[in-house]
Design a protein around this motif. Structure first.
Motif, short mmCIF file in Angstrom:
data_model
loop_
_atom_site.label_atom_id
_atom_site.label_comp_id
_atom_site.label_asym_id
_atom_site.label_seq_id
_atom_site.Cartn_x
_atom_site.Cartn_y
_atom_site.Cartn_z
N ALA A 23 0.82 -1.22 0.00
CA ALA A 23 0.00 0.00 0.00
C ALA A 23 0.85 1.26 0.00
CB ALA A 23 -0.94 -0.01 1.21
N GLY A 63 -7.53 -4.62 3.25
CA GLY A 63 -7.30 -3.36 3.95
C GLY A 63 -7.01 -3.60 5.42
N ILE A 65 -6.38 -1.12 9.29
CA ILE A 65 -6.26 0.14 10.01
C ILE A 65 -5.82 -0.16 11.43
CG2 ILE A 65 -8.66 0.25 10.83
CD1 ILE A 65 -8.56 3.30 10.20
N VAL A 87 -3.56 3.60 7.85
CA VAL A 87 -4.68 2.95 7.17
C VAL A 87 -4.13 2.52 5.81
CG1 VAL A 87 -5.65 5.12 6.27
CG2 VAL A 87 -7.09 3.09 6.42
N SER A 88 -4.35 1.28 5.46
CA SER A 88 -3.74 0.70 4.26
C SER A 88 -4.78 -0.06 3.45
CB SER A 88 -2.63 -0.28 4.64
OG SER A 88 -1.75 0.28 5.58
N VAL A 89 -4.72 0.11 2.15
CA VAL A 89 -5.60 -0.62 1.23
C VAL A 89 -4.74 -1.12 0.08
CG1 VAL A 89 -7.59 -0.46 -0.33
CG2 VAL A 89 -7.61 0.79 1.84
N HIS A 94 -8.07 0.31 -4.42
CA HIS A 94 -8.28 1.74 -4.14
C HIS A 94 -9.56 2.21 -4.83
CE1 HIS A 94 -3.87 2.94 -3.05
NE2 HIS A 94 -4.37 2.02 -2.25
N GLY A 99 -11.05 2.03 2.54
CA GLY A 99 -10.45 2.92 3.54
C GLY A 99 -11.52 3.65 4.34
N SER A 100 -12.55 4.12 3.66
CA SER A 100 -13.65 4.82 4.34
C SER A 100 -14.34 3.91 5.35
CB SER A 100 -14.68 5.31 3.32
OG SER A 100 -14.13 6.29 2.48
N ILE A 103 -12.10 3.43 8.39
CA ILE A 103 -12.06 4.63 9.23
C ILE A 103 -13.35 4.78 10.02
CG2 ILE A 103 -12.00 7.16 9.19
CD1 ILE A 103 -10.04 6.83 6.75
N TYR A 126 -8.21 14.35 2.08
CA TYR A 126 -8.93 13.09 2.28
C TYR A 126 -9.64 13.04 3.64
CZ TYR A 126 -9.85 8.07 2.63
OH TYR A 126 -10.46 6.85 2.78
N TYR A 127 -8.93 13.32 4.70
CA TYR A 127 -9.47 13.08 6.04
C TYR A 127 -10.54 14.05 6.53
CZ TYR A 127 -6.09 9.37 6.29
OH TYR A 127 -5.40 8.22 6.04
#
Length: 176
Positions: A23, A63, A65, A87-89, A94, A99-100, A103, A126-127
């Protein structure tokens, strides 16, 4: 495509190691050692097993986290918080919402466990969609030399950041 989020277990470690390395392999602002950070954090007092999550699609881990304990300290007070890192995908997954999901699920679990905030160093575009704001807005400083807009915090409760001020004290594993 059904995404299943669950707590990571020891049998997942080799696959998660490979996933994190892949990732971050081509990420410009990375030391490309995030997989080793995760290994160190799993062995630390900052580790919270319930906040190390994997995302699976058809039984394949796609993924991961990790949220770990940290403190925000000033001259008179100390506040407990969490660090989101990383956080890794898998690159080929992707843009599919993995990732969403990681999170939002980690936020929900952290809140249920009684935590009131999460801090991260990440992409400024992004965040914020998850409620993250610059830590500088709250008088919170990072020990790392990073642009102000990349150090962010989110409150998990209505008054989770009320009177919280100081410097972020990451676990020593972040500096090894």
């Amino acid at each position: 495509m059904e995404i299943r989020i669950r707590q990571e277990n020891q049998n997942d470690y080799p696959k998660v190691h490979e996933l994190i390395e892949a990732a971050f392999r081509n990420i410009e602002y990375s030391d490309h050692k995030e997989h080793f950070l995760v290994e160190r954090l799993r062995k630390s007092d900052a580790f919270i097993p319930e906040l190390s999550l994997v995302a699976e699609i058809e039984n394949e881990i796609v993924g991961h986290i990790l949220l770990t304990r940290l403190r925000i300290e000033n001259q008179t007070e100390s506040f407990e918080s969490l660090a989101l890192a990383p956080v890794s995908v898998k690159p080929e997954f992707h843009g599919k919402g993995i990732g969403s999901r990681l999170i939002t699920e980690s936020h929900s679990i952290a809140k249920r466990l009684g935590y009131t905030s999460i801090i991260l160093i990440g992409h400024k575009n992004y965040y914020p969609r998850f409620g993250y704001e610059p830590t500088s807005k709250y008088g919170i400083k990072t020990p790392f030399n990073v642009p102000e807009e990349n150090c962010m915090i989110v409150s998990l409760t209505e008054k989770g950041l009320l009177s919280v001020r100081g410097e972020i004290k990451y676990p020593k594993e972040f500096f090894e």
